[in-house]
Write an enzyme that holds these catalytic residues in place. Structure first.
Site, short mmCIF file in Angstrom:
data_model
loop_
_atom_site.label_atom_id
_atom_site.label_comp_id
_atom_site.label_asym_id
_atom_site.label_seq_id
_atom_site.Cartn_x
_atom_site.Cartn_y
_atom_site.Cartn_z
N GLU A 56 25.98 21.32 -48.81
CA GLU A 56 26.75 20.12 -48.47
C GLU A 56 26.04 18.88 -49.02
O GLU A 56 25.23 18.26 -48.32
CB GLU A 56 26.92 19.99 -46.95
CG GLU A 56 27.78 21.07 -46.35
CD GLU A 56 28.20 20.78 -44.92
OE1 GLU A 56 29.12 21.45 -44.44
OE2 GLU A 56 27.61 19.88 -44.28
N HIS A 64 25.76 15.59 -46.52
CA HIS A 64 25.32 15.58 -45.12
C HIS A 64 23.81 15.27 -45.06
O HIS A 64 22.99 16.06 -45.55
CB HIS A 64 25.61 16.95 -44.50
CG HIS A 64 25.19 17.08 -43.07
ND1 HIS A 64 26.09 17.19 -42.02
CD2 HIS A 64 23.96 17.15 -42.50
CE1 HIS A 64 25.43 17.30 -40.88
NE2 HIS A 64 24.12 17.29 -41.14
ZN LIG Z 1 28.07 16.54 -41.92
#
Ligand SMILES: [Zn+2]
Length: 270
Positions: A232, A235
């Protein structure tokens, strides 16, 4: 979406073991997927089963020494709290929120560092946007329930609906966003939550500098088997400057830093 699930079923028959591993990672992942419903950045509702781990890697300008790093003296401190699929949010967790930009809120203890990082990123003539931050248990639950209901309305059984929903919205109690120490940041010029987010100028800047503000890219692609979360590149998690520097320089993830890998890794990953 139906086509994706259909291909998923077809693939399962062809490559049951490979798909099982991928499905498990997918099931445990998507800590940020609720951003689709919460913020302005969008997440693909279903990730493709092929090519879900991009080949490019986290790039940082500081040197890495993967074999030598100092473990923290005390892992039981607020900024190193581990929340992942195997370590739910502590029952006694409490939080004092502070509003930051874009209507977002985080634990007040990391708000100043977050704002400094955002300001400095903009000073570099870039356009970062926080699209998700703190979530309550109720918010996470409602997002999950809504996704389950969506699948139920499509004719799936409850078991199927709950299983598939968990691949899109993290199970309540296991989302790091509930800690108040995680934010999803995207480039305003490219607000899609997919691996290609890593190529945006904002992510390149953040990946290089976030540790200076005490943040880490929490889910690097090469650590998915330890974090339980897919790559990700949006994030970011606050752990404090000292920990962030070690984690980034050593190229390790939070699970490794706090020595929780043995506990964190289920049999299916070993
Ligand atoms: Zn997140």
């Amino acid at each position: 979406m139906d086509n994706n699930f259909a291909s998923s079923i077809d693939s399962k028959h062809r490559h049951p073991r490979s798909l099982a591993l991928r499905s498990l990672v997918l099931l445990l992942g998507f800590g940020c997927a609720a951003s689709l419903l919460l913020g302005s950045c969008a997440h693909p509702r279903i990730l493709p089963l092929t090519g879900w781990l991009p080949k490019s890697s986290l790039s940082v300008s500081i040197s890495r020494t993967t074999s030598h790093w100092k473990a923290p003296d005390d892992t039981h401190v607020w900024n190193l709290t581990l929340v992942n699929p195997w370590n739910p949010l502590p029952e006694d967790h409490s939080i004092s929120l502070k509003q930051v930009e874009s209507g977002q809120a985080v634990d007040q203890r990391c708000a100043e560092a977050l704002q400094a990082m955002m300001d400095d990123c903009r000073a570099a003539d870039l356009s970062p946007l926080i699209c998700s931050s703190y979530r309550t248990q109720e918010t996470q639950q409602s997002l999950y329930d809504a996704q389950v209901n969506d699948f139920l309305s499509q004719g799936y059984s409850r078991e199927e609906a709950e299983s598939m929903a968990a691949t899109i919205v993290a199970l309540p109690g296991t989302s790091e966003h509930q800690l108040g120490l995680a934010v999803d940041i995207v480039d305003q010029n490219y607000q899609i939550l997919e691996s290609s987010q890593e190529d945006t100028p904002v992510q390149r800047w953040l990946m290089e500098h976030c540790w200076e503000y005490g943040f880490i890219l929490r889910y690097p692609e090469e650590k998915s088997d330890l974090t339980g979360i897919i790559y990700e590149p949006w994030h970011y998690r606050y752990v404090g400057v000292e920990a962030a520097k070690v984690i980034t320089q050593a190229g390790i993830c939070l699970e490794e830093y706090v020595g929780a890998t043995a506990k964190a890794v289920p049999d299916s990953f070993s």
